[in-house]
Every structure is written in structure tokens, then in C-alpha cells.
Design a protein around this motif. Structure first.
Motif, PDB file in Angstrom:
ATOM      1  N   PHE A 100     -18.805  61.627 -47.196  1.00 36.05           N
ATOM      2  CA  PHE A 100     -17.390  61.998 -47.037  1.00 36.05           C
ATOM      3  C   PHE A 100     -17.301  63.377 -46.380  1.00 36.05           C
ATOM      4  O   PHE A 100     -16.511  63.589 -45.456  1.00 36.05           O
ATOM      5  CB  PHE A 100     -16.691  61.992 -48.409  1.00 36.05           C
ATOM      6  N   THR A 101     -18.134  64.306 -46.839  1.00 37.13           N
ATOM      7  CA  THR A 101     -18.127  65.648 -46.264  1.00 37.13           C
ATOM      8  C   THR A 101     -18.596  65.616 -44.807  1.00 37.13           C
ATOM      9  O   THR A 101     -17.951  66.167 -43.919  1.00 37.13           O
ATOM     10  CB  THR A 101     -19.051  66.576 -47.088  1.00 37.13           C
ATOM     11  N   ILE A 102     -19.729  64.927 -44.550  1.00 37.46           N
ATOM     12  CA  ILE A 102     -20.329  64.971 -43.210  1.00 37.46           C
ATOM     13  C   ILE A 102     -19.488  64.217 -42.179  1.00 37.46           C
ATOM     14  O   ILE A 102     -19.251  64.699 -41.074  1.00 37.46           O
ATOM     15  CB  ILE A 102     -21.769  64.418 -43.254  1.00 37.46           C
ATOM     16  N   LEU A 107     -14.998  65.384 -43.122  1.00 37.88           N
ATOM     17  CA  LEU A 107     -14.449  66.742 -43.244  1.00 37.88           C
ATOM     18  C   LEU A 107     -15.005  67.730 -42.234  1.00 37.88           C
ATOM     19  O   LEU A 107     -14.331  68.685 -41.848  1.00 37.88           O
ATOM     20  CB  LEU A 107     -14.687  67.267 -44.666  1.00 37.88           C
ATOM     21  N   ALA A 147     -11.248  72.190 -46.049  1.00 37.12           N
ATOM     22  CA  ALA A 147     -11.376  71.427 -44.802  1.00 37.12           C
ATOM     23  C   ALA A 147     -10.069  71.357 -44.022  1.00 37.12           C
ATOM     24  O   ALA A 147     -10.073  71.405 -42.797  1.00 37.12           O
ATOM     25  CB  ALA A 147     -11.871  70.021 -45.113  1.00 37.12           C
ATOM     26  N   LEU A 165     -18.456  73.604 -46.974  1.00 36.67           N
ATOM     27  CA  LEU A 165     -18.284  72.181 -47.295  1.00 36.67           C
ATOM     28  C   LEU A 165     -19.603  71.541 -47.730  1.00 36.67           C
ATOM     29  O   LEU A 165     -19.637  70.750 -48.676  1.00 36.67           O
ATOM     30  CB  LEU A 165     -17.699  71.433 -46.097  1.00 36.67           C
TER      31      LEU A 165
END
Lengths: 206, 92
Positions: free
Chosen positions: A200-202, A205, B29, B43
């Protein structure tokens, strides 16, 4: 009848059930699942490594994922998957304490939450495809569908396996404190949640 | 004996912790108040933090025998080497 008789191998002279010699102090199913999960770590690392090469090695400007993708609904989906991990550990705790009604309730919650995740991902894909964002829409499209697709496949397998475990729970197969099956499928489930946290982050976001 | 062997951390507290970290991630973000490089580092840091919480408490790694933990940690340095190697090669 009320309590299951002690298994024959649980004689007092033997070390505890959980620490048989030669298996790293855990029962075989758990060790097997962990070995499988370590190979899964490298599978997803390969996908992430390829993503880094394609994204930062790309000659063209990479689209801003927070503008192309629906962050709100995916954040909700992330939260649903985290909730399903909590219901899974609750099911495990119920199995350890031989709380059969709690076990069935928490397993059902986990199956429903997992299926909801897959459903929302399906809707997300449908909307993106409708907007013209397909696996053929350049490097971002193909890497996005490859990474989230492989993860979605893992969740789908988890939901099917979990449904089977839930069915067994309703048949009383985990009565008498037999928690091993619940813990083993739980490890897989939490791993899928963990991978999503990273993906989800990579993908969404950054 | 089994009840003593199975430590159950406060799962609801971990759940709230994870929810708060997710909210923090979204704030970082979407509000774009950090320079690009710091945004990526922040992040990634939050994602690893959340992943560690899941592994330590939900997957019970914190309570497993050390031998098992050492064994299953084996691929992690390899994963880090792969990611750092491609980042060094390609990140601008």
C-alpha cells in the motif's frame, strides 16, 4: 466426555507438546508455514525490486499514484485487512482457551472481512479499467496490476482456506484446545496483511 | 500449561496503534508538507513500523523460541540487499 482425553504422547516424562526435539521448538505445521512464508518474502521482494527498476529506471515521467489511484477506498480496504488480522488473533485466542462459540464467531468475521477486501479490490479494478487504466497502460499499469493482483490472489487463497477452516470449526474439529490449525492459517493471514501494509505504501502512497 | 505458554498481548491496543499509524501515513502522503525524499523515508519508516507490529504481536514472533526467529529471519538481509542494490543503481 466433557474434556478431550490427553493425547497419548503427552506423557509427563516428555517435554511439552510445543517443544519436541529437533523442530526448532515449534510443532511441524507451524515450522512448515514459516518456511513457506520466508519463500514468500523473496517472491514479493522480487516484485518490489522489479518495481523500483521499472519506476526509477523509466525514461518517461511516472504518474503520481495518489492522483491516478483511488486512495480513499484503498485506505479503507487497508483498514479492513488490519481488522481481519485482529479477528484472526481473537479466533486463535478463543481456540487456545477452547471457547468454541468465540472461535466460530471470530473465524466468520475474518472470512467476511477477507472477502470484503477482495470485493473492494474487484470494484477498484473495474473502476480503473473503466477509466482506461489497464495492465497495458504503460509501466505503471503493468506493475500496479502485477503487484496488487498477486497480493489479491494470495488474499483470495486465504479466504478459501479460511472458509474451509471455519467449516471445520463448526464441525468441532478444533474442540479441546486444538489450536494448531488455527494458528497455522493465522500466520498466513497475518503475512498477507503485512505484505499489503508494505505494498500500500510503495504502490499507492509513494 | 497451554494458557501459560500462549501469551496474548492486548490485541485491541495493537489494532488501535495500527489504525493510528495508518491515519498518520495518509496525512503524510496526502498533505505534501514534507520534501519528496523525506516523504519517501517517512512513509517507508511507518510501513516497516506497522509490519513489525503485525509480525511481533499478531504472528507472535516476540514470543517464539529464539532459534525459530533466527531461522526465519534468514531471507530478510537478502531482501534488503536486493532492494538497496536496485535502489543504488536506479534511484535518482
Amino acid at each position: 466426555m466433557a474434556h478431550a482425553a490427553a493425547p497419548p504422547d503427552a506423557a509427563p516424562a516428555v517435554a511439552t507438546h510445543e517443544s519436541p526435539a529437533g523442530t526448532l521448538g515449534v510443532y511441524t505445521q507451524k515450522l512448515g508455514m514459516w518456511v513457506f512464508l520466508t519463500s514468500e518474502v523473496m517472491f514479493f521482494t522480487a516484485l518490489i525490486g522489479s518495481y523500483i527498476i521499472l519506476r526509477w529506471g523509466s525514461a518517461t515521467e511516472w504518474p503520481d499514484p495518489t492522483k491516478t489511484l483511488a486512495i480513499g477506498i484503498t485506505a479503507l480496504n487497508t483498514f479492513i485487512l488490519i481488522c481481519s488480522s485482529v479477528s484472526m488473533v481473537k479466533a486463535y485466542a478463543a481456540a487456545v482457551h477452547d471457547d468454541q462459540s468465540g472461535l466460530k464467531r471470530w473465524l466468520l468475521t475474518t472470512v467476511v472481512a477477507g472477502a470484503t477486501f477482495v470485493g473492494i479490490q474487484f470494484v477498484e479494478y473495474r473502476n480503473l479499467l473503466h477509466e482506461g487504466f489497464t495492465p497495458s497502460s504503460g509501466l505503471f499499469g503493468s506493475t500496479f496490476y502485477a503487484m496488487t493482483g498477486f497480493h489479491g490472489f494470495h488474499v483470495t487463497c486465504g479466504v478459501i482456506a479460511m472458509a474451509y477452516v471455519t467449516l471445520r470449526a463448526f464441525r468441532g474439529k478444533y474442540a479441546g484446545g486444538k489450536y494448531e490449525g488455527i494458528e497455522t492459517i493465522g500466520l498466513y493471514w497475518h503475512f498477507v496483511d503485512l505484505v499489503w501494509i508494505i505494498l500500500f505504501t510503495i504502490v499507492y502512497l509513494i | 500449561m497451554p494458557a501459560a505458554e500462549h501469551k496474548h498481548p492486548n490485541y485491541i491496543a495493537i489494532w488501535i496503534y495500527l489504525a493510528l499509524l495508518t491515519a498518520l501515513e495518509l496525512t503524510v502522503a496526502l498533505l505534501h508538507f514534507l520534501p519528496r525524499n523525506w516523504l519517501v523515508i517517512a512513509l517507508l519508516f511507518l510501513a516497516v513500523w506497522k509490519a513489525l507490529l503485525v509480525a511481533l504481536y499478531f504472528m507472535h514472533l516476540k514470543f517464539e523460541p529464539r532459534r525459530l526467529v533466527v531461522t526465519i529471519m534468514a531471507p530478510l538481509p537478502l531482501a534488503v540487499i536486493l532492494v538497496l542494490a536496485v535502489l543504488r543503481e536506479y534511484a535518482k
